[in-house]
Design an enzyme around this catalytic site. Structure first.
Site, PDB file in Angstrom:
ATOM      1  N   TYR A 284     -20.382   4.671  10.370  1.00  0.00           N
ATOM      2  CA  TYR A 284     -20.786   3.291  10.641  1.00  0.00           C
ATOM      3  C   TYR A 284     -20.056   2.260   9.777  1.00  0.00           C
ATOM      4  O   TYR A 284     -20.415   1.089   9.764  1.00  0.00           O
ATOM      5  CB  TYR A 284     -22.293   3.119  10.488  1.00  0.00           C
ATOM      6  CG  TYR A 284     -22.896   3.583   9.165  1.00  0.00           C
ATOM      7  CD1 TYR A 284     -22.314   3.277   7.948  1.00  0.00           C
ATOM      8  CD2 TYR A 284     -24.083   4.320   9.158  1.00  0.00           C
ATOM      9  CE1 TYR A 284     -22.881   3.680   6.756  1.00  0.00           C
ATOM     10  CE2 TYR A 284     -24.666   4.731   7.964  1.00  0.00           C
ATOM     11  CZ  TYR A 284     -24.057   4.401   6.763  1.00  0.00           C
ATOM     12  OH  TYR A 284     -24.627   4.798   5.573  1.00  0.00           O
ATOM     13  N   CYS A 285     -19.034   2.656   9.041  1.00  0.00           N
ATOM     14  CA  CYS A 285     -18.371   1.750   8.097  1.00  0.00           C
ATOM     15  C   CYS A 285     -17.770   0.534   8.801  1.00  0.00           C
ATOM     16  O   CYS A 285     -16.991   0.672   9.753  1.00  0.00           O
ATOM     17  CB  CYS A 285     -17.269   2.499   7.350  1.00  0.00           C
ATOM     18  SG  CYS A 285     -16.371   1.474   6.156  1.00  0.00           S
TER      19      CYS A 285
ATOM     20  N   SER B  28     -25.150   4.361  -2.684  1.00  0.00           N
ATOM     21  CA  SER B  28     -25.533   4.431  -1.269  1.00  0.00           C
ATOM     22  C   SER B  28     -26.273   5.738  -0.998  1.00  0.00           C
ATOM     23  O   SER B  28     -25.749   6.821  -1.254  1.00  0.00           O
ATOM     24  CB  SER B  28     -24.292   4.338  -0.377  1.00  0.00           C
ATOM     25  OG  SER B  28     -23.671   3.073  -0.523  1.00  0.00           O
TER      26      SER B  28
ATOM     27  N   CYS C 182     -36.332 -17.925   6.683  1.00  0.00           N
ATOM     28  CA  CYS C 182     -35.324 -17.080   7.330  1.00  0.00           C
ATOM     29  C   CYS C 182     -33.933 -17.716   7.352  1.00  0.00           C
ATOM     30  O   CYS C 182     -32.931 -17.066   7.076  1.00  0.00           O
ATOM     31  CB  CYS C 182     -35.780 -16.766   8.752  1.00  0.00           C
ATOM     32  SG  CYS C 182     -34.584 -15.837   9.729  1.00  0.00           S
TER      33      CYS C 182
ATOM     34  N   CYS D  95     -24.083 -20.284   2.425  1.00  0.00           N
ATOM     35  CA  CYS D  95     -23.356 -19.087   1.983  1.00  0.00           C
ATOM     36  C   CYS D  95     -22.381 -19.486   0.881  1.00  0.00           C
ATOM     37  O   CYS D  95     -21.179 -19.666   1.133  1.00  0.00           O
ATOM     38  CB  CYS D  95     -22.599 -18.458   3.148  1.00  0.00           C
ATOM     39  SG  CYS D  95     -23.648 -17.951   4.534  1.00  0.00           S
TER      40      CYS D  95
ATOM     41  N   CYS E 266     -38.519 -22.703  15.212  1.00  0.00           N
ATOM     42  CA  CYS E 266     -39.196 -21.471  14.797  1.00  0.00           C
ATOM     43  C   CYS E 266     -40.077 -21.719  13.570  1.00  0.00           C
ATOM     44  O   CYS E 266     -39.642 -22.370  12.614  1.00  0.00           O
ATOM     45  CB  CYS E 266     -38.170 -20.394  14.474  1.00  0.00           C
ATOM     46  SG  CYS E 266     -38.906 -18.839  13.905  1.00  0.00           S
TER      47      CYS E 266
ATOM     48  N   ASP F  13     -17.878 -11.272   1.951  1.00  0.00           N
ATOM     49  CA  ASP F  13     -17.582  -9.852   2.116  1.00  0.00           C
ATOM     50  C   ASP F  13     -17.507  -9.444   3.583  1.00  0.00           C
ATOM     51  O   ASP F  13     -16.757  -8.543   3.951  1.00  0.00           O
ATOM     52  CB  ASP F  13     -18.664  -9.041   1.392  1.00  0.00           C
ATOM     53  CG  ASP F  13     -18.373  -7.553   1.373  1.00  0.00           C
ATOM     54  OD1 ASP F  13     -17.187  -7.192   1.486  1.00  0.00           O
ATOM     55  OD2 ASP F  13     -19.313  -6.762   1.226  1.00  0.00           O
TER      56      ASP F  13
ATOM     57  N   GLY G  42     -14.740  -0.508   0.394  1.00  0.00           N
ATOM     58  CA  GLY G  42     -14.216   0.775   0.030  1.00  0.00           C
ATOM     59  C   GLY G  42     -14.975   1.481  -1.087  1.00  0.00           C
ATOM     60  O   GLY G  42     -16.166   1.356  -1.216  1.00  0.00           O
TER      61      GLY G  42
ATOM     62  N   CYS H 172     -33.176 -11.321  15.219  1.00  0.00           N
ATOM     63  CA  CYS H 172     -34.243 -12.314  15.319  1.00  0.00           C
ATOM     64  C   CYS H 172     -35.600 -11.702  15.692  1.00  0.00           C
ATOM     65  O   CYS H 172     -36.612 -12.025  15.054  1.00  0.00           O
ATOM     66  CB  CYS H 172     -33.848 -13.400  16.320  1.00  0.00           C
ATOM     67  SG  CYS H 172     -35.106 -14.687  16.539  1.00  0.00           S
TER      68      CYS H 172
END
Length: 379
Positions: free
Chosen positions: A21-22, A121, A323, A258, A317, A274, A65, A346
């Site tokens: 899944y990387c 991980s 959120c 962000c 919302c 990232d 990585g 969502c």
């Protein structure tokens, strides 16, 4: 100057595993693949310039990585340069995110001695972890990761775990929570797995289903709340409690902008995030532009503001304040990632916030009244 941290990719996307899944499997070809290594020239430049800004608590996060592919001598040089360039009163922190398979006694002795926080991980019990987290030979990695955790304990390395909630693990909140407790984990974070398969344009098969993720969060929250939030830190939940307590989150996922960090690749190239290490969000290079200007340049400020491009669904919302539309990487519009799209997750967030808000507010009130303290939050 606004405080910010560095997320550094000293070995780029290079890794000694082949996790199915990387997200680096879909890496922009202009950024590069294969063996990538940061030179000491780049390392010296980024540490010298960052510490020269005079921030009280400069934070270095080493990721990949697999950042441990740089070798132990590289991180010995990191500590040497940080000591060389640090200013009076600065409290420097280092965090290393790793798959764990290289964490032997020598590494753990160094990391403990130099107070590195290590993120490992770990997707839960062996059958869940090894379903996607395999090495280059197709073999499972669980036993090696558990051995790494035992090494960390033996050397008193402060560590946390990162669990990816995917289509497989998303059905197992109880098993995963119990497994973490059995392995003496006291700091944990859970990341929803969501990617678009570039070959089909559809949601990748390993991605967690939104309803599934909502159920996962609700059950995990029940277990955390019942077990005792003061006994184990779960990063997302503590960030939400912080919002009720102090009006702001401790992680960027739910923040209004962000702008918490910049990404530095092995070449000295700098990116806004990232999850957006690509040519579109390339900010410059530390040899051409001062690091503080890269962190506050127009391209970075524009990227930070993109998060406010919420669709009408978000604007009306009841959970908008807590959120903020979630992470932009999860937003879709017409089947494609778009800053002004609606989060794929969502339905999960709506379910969870409706379910957990009352207890999150109660938890914040208990912390404020001094009834107990939560675990120290992770960087």
């Amino acid at each position: 100057m606004k405080n910010f941290s560095l997320l550094i990719k000293p070995s780029g996307s290079d890794c000694n595993l082949d996790c199915l899944y990387c997200f680096y499997k879909n890496r922009d070809p202009q950024i590069g693949m294969g063996r990538q290594r940061m030179s000491y020239e780049v390392l010296d430049k980024l540490i010298k310039d960052f510490l020269a800004l005079g921030l009280n608590s400069p934070s270095f996060a080493w990721q990949g990585g697999e950042p441990m592919l740089m070798g132990l001598d590289f991180y010995k040089k990191v500590v040497e340069l940080q000591k060389k360039y640090s200013q009076p009163g600065q409290v420097i922190s280092n965090a290393l995110q790793t798959n764990g398979v290289l964490l032997d006694d020598k590494w753990c002795s160094f990391l403990s001695e130099n107070s590195f926080l290590v993120g490992i991980s770990l997707d839960g019990p062996e059958d869940l972890h090894d379903y996607y987290r395999i090495d280059l030979g197709g073999n499972g990695t669980h036993k090696r990761v558990i051995a790494a955790i035992e090494n960390c304990k033996r050397h008193n390395v402060e560590f946390n775990t990162l669990t990816l909630v995917n289509r497989k693990t998303g059905d197992e909140p109880d098993r995963i929570f119990d497994f973490l407790l059995e392995n003496d984990v006291t700091f944990a974070q859970f990341i929803p797995c969501f990617e678009i398969d570039p070959s089909t344009g559809e949601v990748a098969e390993f991605s967690v289903d939104p309803e599934q993720y909502g159920d996962f969060l609700c059950r995990l929250f029940d277990r955390w709340y019942e077990y005792g939030p003061e006994k184990i830190s779960i990063r997302d939940f503590e960030s939400m409690a912080s919002f009720y307590l102090a009006g702001h989150h401790t992680i960027c996922t739910y923040g209004p902008k962000c702008d918490h960090y910049i990404v530095i690749e092995h070449t000295g190239n700098v990116y806004a995030c990232d999850f957006f290490v690509n040519s579109e969000f390339h900010l410059g290079n530390i040899f051409d532009t001062p690091i503080e200007k890269l962190a506050s340049c127009p391209a970075k400020r524009n990227f930070a503001r993109f998060k406010k491009k919420n669709p009408t669904n978000c604007l009306i919302c009841p959970h908008r304040d807590i959120c903020r539309g979630g992470c932009p990487k999860d937003r879709l519009k017409d089947g494609k990632v778009a800053f002004d799209g609606l989060s794929y997750l969502c339905p999960a967030y709506k379910k969870f916030f409706t379910y957990a808000k009352p207890r999150l507010a109660q938890l914040a009130a208990k912390v404020q009244s001094g009834q107990f303290e939560t675990q120290k939050p992770m960087p």
